[in-house]
Design a protein around this motif. Structure first.
Motif, PDB file in Angstrom:
ATOM      1  N   GLU A 144       0.839  -1.188   0.000  1.00  0.00           N
ATOM      2  CA  GLU A 144       0.000   0.000   0.000  1.00  0.00           C
ATOM      3  C   GLU A 144       0.879   1.244   0.000  1.00  0.00           C
ATOM      4  O   GLU A 144       1.919   1.273   0.646  1.00  0.00           O
ATOM      5  N   SER A 145       0.427   2.269  -0.697  1.00  0.00           N
ATOM      6  CA  SER A 145       1.272   3.455  -0.782  1.00  0.00           C
ATOM      7  C   SER A 145       1.252   4.281   0.501  1.00  0.00           C
ATOM      8  O   SER A 145       2.200   4.976   0.834  1.00  0.00           O
ATOM      9  N   SER A 146       0.136   4.209   1.230  1.00  0.00           N
ATOM     10  CA  SER A 146       0.079   4.991   2.469  1.00  0.00           C
ATOM     11  C   SER A 146      -0.790   4.291   3.503  1.00  0.00           C
ATOM     12  O   SER A 146      -1.515   3.349   3.189  1.00  0.00           O
ATOM     13  N   VAL A 147      -0.684   4.784   4.717  1.00  0.00           N
ATOM     14  CA  VAL A 147      -1.481   4.220   5.813  1.00  0.00           C
ATOM     15  C   VAL A 147      -2.361   5.336   6.357  1.00  0.00           C
ATOM     16  O   VAL A 147      -1.910   6.469   6.529  1.00  0.00           O
ATOM     17  N   ASP A 148      -3.632   5.036   6.610  1.00  0.00           N
ATOM     18  CA  ASP A 148      -4.544   6.073   7.113  1.00  0.00           C
ATOM     19  C   ASP A 148      -4.356   6.313   8.608  1.00  0.00           C
ATOM     20  O   ASP A 148      -4.232   7.434   9.061  1.00  0.00           O
ATOM     21  N   TYR A 149      -4.377   5.212   9.346  1.00  0.00           N
ATOM     22  CA  TYR A 149      -4.370   5.362  10.801  1.00  0.00           C
ATOM     23  C   TYR A 149      -3.308   4.476  11.448  1.00  0.00           C
ATOM     24  O   TYR A 149      -3.082   3.350  11.022  1.00  0.00           O
ATOM     25  N   LEU A 150      -2.707   5.031  12.486  1.00  0.00           N
ATOM     26  CA  LEU A 150      -1.745   4.262  13.272  1.00  0.00           C
ATOM     27  C   LEU A 150      -2.376   3.973  14.632  1.00  0.00           C
ATOM     28  O   LEU A 150      -2.816   4.892  15.325  1.00  0.00           O
ATOM     29  N   PHE A 151      -2.457   2.708  14.991  1.00  0.00           N
ATOM     30  CA  PHE A 151      -3.025   2.309  16.281  1.00  0.00           C
ATOM     31  C   PHE A 151      -1.885   1.810  17.176  1.00  0.00           C
ATOM     32  O   PHE A 151      -1.192   0.847  16.826  1.00  0.00           O
ATOM     33  N   LYS A 186      -2.730   9.804   8.684  1.00  0.00           N
ATOM     34  CA  LYS A 186      -3.634  10.926   8.935  1.00  0.00           C
ATOM     35  C   LYS A 186      -3.799  11.180  10.425  1.00  0.00           C
ATOM     36  O   LYS A 186      -3.921  12.315  10.862  1.00  0.00           O
ATOM     37  N   GLN A 187      -3.869  10.105  11.184  1.00  0.00           N
ATOM     38  CA  GLN A 187      -4.163  10.260  12.603  1.00  0.00           C
ATOM     39  C   GLN A 187      -3.651   9.053  13.390  1.00  0.00           C
ATOM     40  O   GLN A 187      -3.718   7.927  12.897  1.00  0.00           O
ATOM     41  N   THR A 188      -3.158   9.349  14.585  1.00  0.00           N
ATOM     42  CA  THR A 188      -2.642   8.265  15.434  1.00  0.00           C
ATOM     43  C   THR A 188      -3.528   8.119  16.668  1.00  0.00           C
ATOM     44  O   THR A 188      -3.986   9.114  17.233  1.00  0.00           O
ATOM     45  N   PHE A 189      -3.785   6.881  17.043  1.00  0.00           N
ATOM     46  CA  PHE A 189      -4.552   6.607  18.252  1.00  0.00           C
ATOM     47  C   PHE A 189      -3.660   5.813  19.208  1.00  0.00           C
ATOM     48  O   PHE A 189      -2.867   4.983  18.759  1.00  0.00           O
ATOM     49  N   CYS A 190      -3.848   6.064  20.496  1.00  0.00           N
ATOM     50  CA  CYS A 190      -2.828   5.573  21.415  1.00  0.00           C
ATOM     51  C   CYS A 190      -3.426   5.325  22.799  1.00  0.00           C
ATOM     52  O   CYS A 190      -4.110   6.187  23.341  1.00  0.00           O
ATOM     53  N   VAL A 191      -3.223   4.130  23.340  1.00  0.00           N
ATOM     54  CA  VAL A 191      -3.659   3.844  24.711  1.00  0.00           C
ATOM     55  C   VAL A 191      -2.445   3.440  25.556  1.00  0.00           C
ATOM     56  O   VAL A 191      -1.400   3.093  25.008  1.00  0.00           O
ATOM     57  N   ASN A 192      -2.612   3.492  26.864  1.00  0.00           N
ATOM     58  CA  ASN A 192      -1.459   3.190  27.706  1.00  0.00           C
ATOM     59  C   ASN A 192      -1.372   1.710  28.061  1.00  0.00           C
ATOM     60  O   ASN A 192      -2.347   0.967  27.959  1.00  0.00           O
ATOM     61  N   GLY A 193      -0.175   1.293  28.470  1.00  0.00           N
ATOM     62  CA  GLY A 193       0.043  -0.079  28.938  1.00  0.00           C
ATOM     63  C   GLY A 193       0.559  -0.041  30.360  1.00  0.00           C
ATOM     64  O   GLY A 193       0.901   1.041  30.873  1.00  0.00           O
ATOM     65  N   ASN A 194       0.661  -1.197  30.981  1.00  0.00           N
ATOM     66  CA  ASN A 194       1.089  -1.216  32.386  1.00  0.00           C
ATOM     67  C   ASN A 194       2.513  -0.688  32.577  1.00  0.00           C
ATOM     68  O   ASN A 194       2.834  -0.096  33.595  1.00  0.00           O
ATOM     69  N   HIS A 195       3.347  -0.853  31.557  1.00  0.00           N
ATOM     70  CA  HIS A 195       4.726  -0.388  31.686  1.00  0.00           C
ATOM     71  C   HIS A 195       4.861   1.122  31.506  1.00  0.00           C
ATOM     72  O   HIS A 195       5.920   1.677  31.753  1.00  0.00           O
ATOM     73  N   ASP A 196       3.811   1.758  31.033  1.00  0.00           N
ATOM     74  CA  ASP A 196       3.900   3.197  30.766  1.00  0.00           C
ATOM     75  C   ASP A 196       3.572   4.036  31.999  1.00  0.00           C
ATOM     76  O   ASP A 196       3.712   5.256  31.991  1.00  0.00           O
ATOM     77  N   LEU A 197       3.071   3.392  33.045  1.00  0.00           N
ATOM     78  CA  LEU A 197       2.747   4.088  34.283  1.00  0.00           C
ATOM     79  C   LEU A 197       3.451   3.379  35.429  1.00  0.00           C
ATOM     80  O   LEU A 197       4.057   2.332  35.243  1.00  0.00           O
ATOM     81  N   ASN A 198       3.357   3.935  36.631  1.00  0.00           N
ATOM     82  CA  ASN A 198       3.987   3.252  37.760  1.00  0.00           C
ATOM     83  C   ASN A 198       3.088   3.278  38.972  1.00  0.00           C
ATOM     84  O   ASN A 198       2.022   3.891  38.963  1.00  0.00           O
TER      85      ASN A 198
END
Lengths: 523, 331
Positions: free
Chosen positions: A40-47, A78-90
């Motif tokens: 594919e030439s491009s990606v719409d969304y990054l999850f 175009k847009q990135t979506f992002c959630v946290n994981g257990n290692h990203d917090l303390n």
């Protein structure tokens, strides 16, 4: 409506360990971007589904952030979506500053609807992205200072979510992409199920409630669940969902202890997959899993990716590729159902391998004799092969592993007129296969097997036959534990991927257990 | 090989042979639309007055009214078409498609006759020559195929690993799969023909295999015969002193009408004897044995109170083949 989606999870970057990623970002990006652009030439969304850094001090956050930014630019995301994981917090009461800062550097756009535990973004008419942050800072029972704590949703929060669904999504057919770090389902028979150490950190118990509310109120056209955290080896597809994509890490992870035995952990390795989603046809029309097999936990030099392209293979799961095929879905369900109803699966028995022992035994003799299961599986496999190998089967060879693998191979061989060889899976004799090595030279190899539980036989075979890649793997049962962790396999066709067979390393098991073939009750 | 015999007046064609030449595994031995199209092509190719289709071991498996379509296609061909050796199911299907219970059916200028195998004399033409020639062709094809998997040890002699015999030819079935997969298709079909002739339909059947290629053959047979029989299969991973009794786990049903051992080639019968002993522990006894090839000595003789059904005997493949217990002295 077509959406191209790139899903990345569990990078676990650590500035101490991952000098390779830090120093070789461009190499890595070049290969990954090339792989994606070849289709594919491009990606719409990054999850992104969490665990960006190994430790929540965010010492290497800027490296990951730079990597993602480069990806966003290179793939014109175009847009990135992002959630946290257990290692990203303390759990020491620090603020979630590192994670929030990281998030702010990404191409994140203000969601349509936002509350403290989830965000909902309307992409286009009837297309929603739900992001669930499963973790927050706070004290946890298990003493792991550098990890965030999972807090179950309160009833009021679930009611709030329910009213949101009714207010915003009730009227028409909806397409939902759901992001959470934690996967949702674990087999209650699993020894992991009662183990707090695992359960608390790696299973999203609220996932069931969220799913129930969505399916209760919403007329779902397409629901894709994007999750990370591949520790929970027995997470598998939730049968009632239209589709469920679960992203695990690799099989070849470090050894982690649970209960009295040690199991190969599957996470702490980044993985990513590319999906082309057609919501009109209600299916994923293309799915490529990028195998990021790495050896940083097994070798002293902790490299994230080897410089060789060997380690960025794109494995096509043909079943997923044609996941609109109701026949395949039907077969998957039928096989799983048949194994359950006819008690063809026993958790306490084990099949022995050289390095690993898989806990769980499937009576493949019994399964094959169930009404037309084999026939349906073979018909579906045949169709999938024809769709994939449109130029025909020249230069191909099919190898059948063991009795049933050979039987499957013989069908394909007769049907497609592909030369076939049968191999005894145990006791490969190097001399015996010297002639076969010559025959298969420069051929594309299809492997047929009954059950692939650890992938170890494939590794052995690769060594014995002196080959690098297999063109396709056909397996009646594919252990979800390794379903995206097979090295050097370009395409995979399976009958069922819902029967999890936990893998234990032999060297960590007492001799008494290794030597007793059927008396595994002690486990 | 075209699987036909012809003279000026009659062309005699094996439908199974045609099926084989179509090369689709699932179509072998099945009368369907594709078979119809091919038969029409043969009708156009040969302009004899009579054309006979031998439907031996061909079954009906289609939701379409294939015969109605066939008869519509031959309406104005001005031919005499004879279906011969029809399996009962196929015979009934024709009657149903034609809504007609007589054996002669006139469609405009063509006359179609159809006969079950018991009515050979009713055909009214001398088909014996054709039938004989076709049988010979079919058998020659069997021999030709099995010869391809034989290794010639005439100058050295070879001791079999599975049984204590010395021989001058060693058969390796794997060669059939690795060199020309389509040929095994033919052999399986021929084995299934024998099976259909012996085993009654609608009975429960258990196929037991004890070797890698035995398992492959039994699985293929199961799939070919699945529509007419209730078949289960089981394989024993290894048959020898180290087999565990609890591996003989065949208690899916209380009993089977037929317990059948399937194997590739049987020379000494060692596997069969061990299997019989093992099964007796489960109060099961073998009722039939089906193999691709067998030693000549088993032909028309009981082996351990069993008749072995085989596509060919080893002597039919090679006249000079021998099996000796002691190592032969070669000149």
């Amino acid at each position: 409506m077509i959406h191209n989606i790139l899903h990345i999870s569990d990078i676990h970057f650590s500035s101490d360990d991952d000098s390779y990623l830090r120093d070789n970002q461009d190499d890595f990006l070049f290969e990954l971007v090339n792989e994606i652009k070849s289709v594919e030439s491009s990606v719409d969304y990054l999850f992104l589904t969490g665990d960006y850094v190994e430790r929540s001090t965010w010492d290497g956050g800027s490296v990951v952030s730079a990597l993602i930014n480069k990806l966003e630019a290179a793939l014109e995301i175009k847009q990135t979506f992002c959630v946290n994981g257990n290692h990203d917090l303390n759990n020491e009461g620090f603020s979630a500053e590192g994670y929030h800062m990281f998030r702010s550097t990404l191409k994140v756009i203000k969601p349509t609807f936002e509350t403290d535990f989830f965000r909902a973004t309307l992409l286009s008419e009837n297309h929603w992205v739900f992001e669930f942050d499963c973790f927050s800072n706070g004290k946890r029972e298990v003493n792991l200072k550098h990890e965030g704590v999972y807090k179950p949703l309160k009833d009021s929060q679930l009611k709030f979510f329910e009213s949101f669904l009714i207010d915003y999504l009730l009227d028409s057919k909806q397409n939902i992409y759901l992001l959470s770090h934690l996967p949702v389902q674990v087999n209650p028979n699993s020894p992991l199920f009662d183990d707090l150490q695992w359960n608390d950190r790696h299973i999203w118990k609220d996932g069931h409630n969220i799913l129930e509310l969505i399916t209760k109120h919403i007329n779902v056209n397409l629901l894709l669940w994007f999750a990370g955290d591949g520790h929970v080896v027995e997470s598998y597809k939730v049968p009632d969902l239209p589709y469920f994509y679960f992203l695990t890490g690799r099989f070849n992870g470090p050894i982690e202890k649970y209960g009295q035995y040690r199991e190969r952990e599957t996470a702490k390795e980044a993985s990513c997959q590319f999906l082309r989603v057609d919501s009109v046809k209600s299916k994923v029309v293309r799915s490529i899993q990028f195998s990021t097999f790495q050896e940083r936990y097994e070798q002293e030099s902790f490299k994230w990716y080897s410089k060789s392209t060997d380690f960025i293979n794109s494995t096509k799961f043909l079943n997923k590729f044609f996941s609109g095929s109701s026949k395949q879905e039907f077969i998957n369900r039928e096989i799983t159902k048949s194994i359950g109803e006819n008690k063809l699966y026993e958790l306490v028995k084990a099949t022995t391998k050289q390095k690993n022992i898989s806990i769980g035994w499937i009576d493949i003799n019994g399964l094959i004799n169930q009404d037309n299961i084999l026939k349906q599986f073979l018909e579906c496999t045949s169709e999938l092969l024809d769709m994939e190998y449109v130029d025909g089967y020249e230069d191909m060879i099919i190898l059948g592993l063991g009795y049933w693998g050979s039987s499957i191979a013989s069908f394909i061989s007769l049907n497609k007129n592909i030369p076939m060889f049968s191999l005894k899976v145990r006791g490969c004799n190097l001399n015996e296969y010297s002639s076969l090595r010559k025959v298969i030279e420069n051929k594309n190899i299809i492997i047929a097997s009954d059950v692939v539980s650890s992938g170890e036989t494939l590794d052995e075979l690769r060594e014995v036959l002196n080959i690098r890649d297999f063109s396709c793997l056909i397996s009646v049962i594919l252990n979800p534990l390794i379903s995206d962790g097979l090295r050097g396999v370009d395409r995979i066709i399976y009958g069922s991927n819902q029967i999890a067979l936990p893998i234990l390393e032999r060297e960590y098991l007492p001799d008494s257990i290794i030597n007793s073939k059927y008396d595994f009750d002690k486990i | 090989m075209e699987f036909l015999s012809k003279n000026k007046e009659v062309v005699y064609i094996s439908v199974l042979g045609i099926n084989f030449s179509l090369g689709k595994f699932e179509k072998l031995g099945v009368f369907d639309d594709e078979t119809t199209d091919t038969l029409i092509k043969y009708l156009e190719k040969y302009n004899t007055e009579k054309i006979i289709f031998d439907c031996s071991s061909v079954v009906y498996k289609d939701d379409q009214k294939v015969f109605e379509r066939f008869f519509n296609l031959v309406k104005y061909k001005d031919r005499e078409i004879i279906f011969f050796n029809l399996e009962p199911e196929l015979f009934e299907r024709i009657k149903l498609d034609l809504k007609n219970s007589v054996f002669n059916y006139y469609v405009n200028t063509s006359q179609v006759q159809y006969f079950q195998s018991t009515e050979i004399t009713s055909v009214g033409v001398n088909i014996e020559d054709g039938f004989g020639q076709i049988s010979k062709d079919l058998k020659n094809n069997d021999i030709e195929i099995l010869k391809r998997c034989a290794k010639d040890y005439n100058k050295t002699s070879y001791q079999l690993k599975s049984t204590s015999f010395w021989t001058n030819y060693f058969f390796d079935i794997s060669t059939l799969f690795s060199e020309s997969p389509r040929n095994i298709l033919w052999i399986i079909a021929r084995l299934c023909n024998r099976f259909r002739n012996i085993i009654r339909q609608d009975k429960s059947v258990l196929l037991i295999s004890t070797s890698l290629y035995g398992t492959i053959i039994s699985t293929l047979m199961k799939e070919v015969l699945n529509d007419s029989y209730k078949i289960e299969t089981i394989c024993f991973n290894r048959l020898g002193p180290d087999i565990l009794i609890n591996e003989v786990n065949i208690h899916r049903k209380d009993s089977y009408d037929y317990v059948i051992h399937v194997s590739d080639i049987i020379i000494g019968g060692t596997e069969l004897k061990i299997l019989k002993a093992l099964l007796s522990l489960r109060k099961l006894s073998i009722t039939h044995v089906f193999v691709i090839g067998m030693r000549e000595a088993f032909k028309d003789n009981y082996f351990d109170s069993l008749i072995i059904n085989s596509v060919l005997t080893t002597n039919e493949i090679y006249e000079d083949i021998y099996y000796t217990i002691t190592k032969p002295e070669l000149s």
